[in-house]
Design an enzyme around this catalytic site. Structure first.
Site, PDB file in Angstrom:
ATOM      1  N   HIS A 204       0.798  -1.233   0.000  1.00 19.96           N
ATOM      2  CA  HIS A 204       0.000   0.000   0.000  1.00 19.96           C
ATOM      3  C   HIS A 204       0.827   1.278   0.000  1.00 19.96           C
ATOM      4  O   HIS A 204       0.273   2.369  -0.122  1.00 19.96           O
ATOM      5  CB  HIS A 204      -1.004   0.006   1.161  1.00 19.96           C
ATOM      6  CG  HIS A 204      -0.427   0.191   2.524  1.00 19.96           C
ATOM      7  ND1 HIS A 204      -0.493   1.397   3.168  1.00 19.96           N
ATOM      8  CD2 HIS A 204       0.199  -0.654   3.365  1.00 19.96           C
ATOM      9  CE1 HIS A 204       0.068   1.273   4.367  1.00 19.96           C
ATOM     10  NE2 HIS A 204       0.499   0.035   4.503  1.00 19.96           N
ATOM     11  N   THR A 240      -3.996 -19.071   3.777  1.00 16.63           N
ATOM     12  CA  THR A 240      -4.376 -18.954   2.364  1.00 16.63           C
ATOM     13  C   THR A 240      -4.042 -17.565   1.854  1.00 16.63           C
ATOM     14  O   THR A 240      -4.311 -16.562   2.507  1.00 16.63           O
ATOM     15  CB  THR A 240      -5.878 -19.270   2.198  1.00 16.63           C
ATOM     16  OG1 THR A 240      -6.104 -20.591   2.694  1.00 16.63           O
ATOM     17  CG2 THR A 240      -6.312 -19.186   0.743  1.00 16.63           C
ATOM     18  N   CYS A 328       1.090   6.324  13.210  1.00 14.28           N
ATOM     19  CA  CYS A 328       0.929   5.553  14.435  1.00 14.28           C
ATOM     20  C   CYS A 328       1.028   6.431  15.669  1.00 14.28           C
ATOM     21  O   CYS A 328       0.623   6.033  16.755  1.00 14.28           O
ATOM     22  CB  CYS A 328       1.993   4.467  14.488  1.00 14.28           C
ATOM     23  SG  CYS A 328       2.270   3.742  12.888  1.00 14.28           S
TER      24      CYS A 328
END
Ligand SMILES: *Cc1c(COP(=O)(O)O)cnc(C)c1O
Length: 420
Positions: A204, A240, A328
């Site tokens: 991203h 997965t 953050c």
């Protein structure tokens, strides 16, 4: 009311980036038609598997790596944690060497390891944010499991001499990891010609979707997985695969690799114009970080006598997105650990704003900031107790300043109502 990106000047690309239209197009078939499990043996599964492997090749190509050296993860944070955990486990050693300016995705796991009895060295940086290799040389020894140094800093954009550090670690038989999340696509990286053992990256930050990352693991490097489950990723990361996002990540790396120099030259020119004009139009402004050894897209500027949080709030009102360092720590009044490590006074660090650009930005974005920002800084300075003759007042009362600021804001919205 929802804010449309069309109305926005988005200058926080070190936090995240827009998904490129080409990336979205590449992903679509894997969300609609090809939704099988890539581990299934039938053809409906294996064609999905082929999509994942093609993405692996594209990511490896951008890094100058072999596709077999790429392990898909869920994010940069996971890649960082996996690298450090693995090094401790495979070596059985109990020391980690890193820097004081890493992203929280290294700092926080390292602080937790410290509590568990691991020795962690957080290396200092110079006042321009650069790292002295001699400091690394002093700290890395035969008790060290891993040395982890970021390739480029997310707050200042400062670039570290990771290839030199990787070579030093190799000579001493110590594993070397780098958090290259911010460096990928902004500077060329050729893993075949250096001695980096492990490298973290994430989608991203380069126009792929959130929730997909990768860990590069040099061939024949011993590895112990953090996520243990099925045999996905050759047993190195269970779970997965996030297929569509992996495909998008591959396409994003392919796009990033095309005309990389040209694109970064354009971004650098925009960044430089923004920075130079801010310096020219606003007094008492300082650029944090070495101005040459730096990513082309990032500028971190400290405005004396103001609180970055107040600047960001007023920029937000003008539909401009920037940040005060890492996403953050937004919302806390603690000054950035990066700027603190560079030796900025708390007062100056609290006035630091980061603008981070991408290929999506234009001259109009820069013009808009230059039109709005000087007025914002002037207004805030007019109400600042630090301004005009109070420069040495280190006991700046943050709460009082915030209260004054909020009061001003509420007066303003009252008058907005009155004139509406
Ligand atoms: C964004 C970032 C990360 C974390 O990536 P996530 O996708 O949020 O896990 C790690 N390191 C650096 C340098 C970053 O900029």
């Amino acid at each position: 009311m929802k804010l449309s990106p069309k109305d926005l000047v988005y200058l926080d690309n070190n936090a995240t980036t827009a998904v490129a239209p080409e990336v979205f197009e590449a992903m679509k078939p894997f969300l609609t038609e090809f939704w099988g499990n890539p581990s299934s043996a039938y053809r409906f599964g294996s064609q999905v598997h082929a999509g994942v492997e093609e993405a692996r090749e594209k990511i490896a190509a951008l890094l100058g790596a072999d596709p077999k050296e790429i392990i898909f993860t869920s994010c940069g944070t996971e890649s960082n944690n996996a690298a450090i955990n693995s090094a401790l486990e495979v070596t059985g050693k109990k020391k980690v060497v890193t820097t004081a300016v890493e992203h929280s995705a290294i700092i926080n796991p390292c602080e937790r390891l410290q509590k568990k009895g691991i020795e962690v060295v957080f290396l200092p940086v110079r006042s321009d944010g650069t790292l002295d290799v001699a400091e690394v040389a002093k700290a890395v020894d035969d008790r060290t499991a891993v040395c982890s140094v970021m390739w480029a800093n997310n707050e200042t954009g400062v670039i570290f001499p990771v290839e030199e550090i990787a070579a030093l670690c190799k000579r001493r038989g110590v594993l070397f990891h780098t958090d290259a999340v911010q460096a990928i696509s902004k500077i060329p990286i050729h893993l075949k010609t250096n001695q980096v053992d492990m490298l973290s990256l994430v989608g991203h930050k380069l126009h792929a979707p959130k929730g997909v990352g990768a860990l590069y693991l040099r061939r024949r490097t011993r590895f112990a997985p953090t996520l243990v489950g099925g045999h996905q990723e050759r047993g190195k990361r269970g779970g997965t695969e996030n297929v569509a996002s992996i495909v998008g990540f591959g396409r994003a790396c392919e796009l990033a690799g095309a005309q990389m120099t040209e694109k970064n030259t354009r971004v650098r020119a925009l960044r430089d114009r923004l920075e130079n004009e801010i310096l020219a139009r606003i007094p008492d402004v300082y650029v944090n970080g070495h101005r040459d050894l730096r990513l082309p897209n990032t500028t971190n500027v400290a405005f004396d006598f103001v609180e970055a949080e107040a600047v960001l709030l007023l920029l937000d009102k003008a539909d401009i997105c920037a940040s005060s360092g890492s996403a953050c720590t937004t919302g806390s009044l603690d000054p950035s650990h990066v700027l603190k490590a560079m030796g900025l006074t708390p007062a100056r660090a609290r006035g630091a704003v980061r603008f981070s650009l991408s290929v999506d930005n234009t001259d109009r974005d820069v013009d808009r900031v230059l039109e709005i920002l000087p007025g914002i800084i002037q207004r805030l300075r007019e109400i600042s107790p630090l301004h005009h003759g109070h420069r040495d007042n280190e006991k700046y009362d943050v709460e009082a300043a915030r209260a004054r600021f909020e009061q001003e804001q509420s007066h303003e919205s009252e008058s907005e109502v009155a004139t509406a």
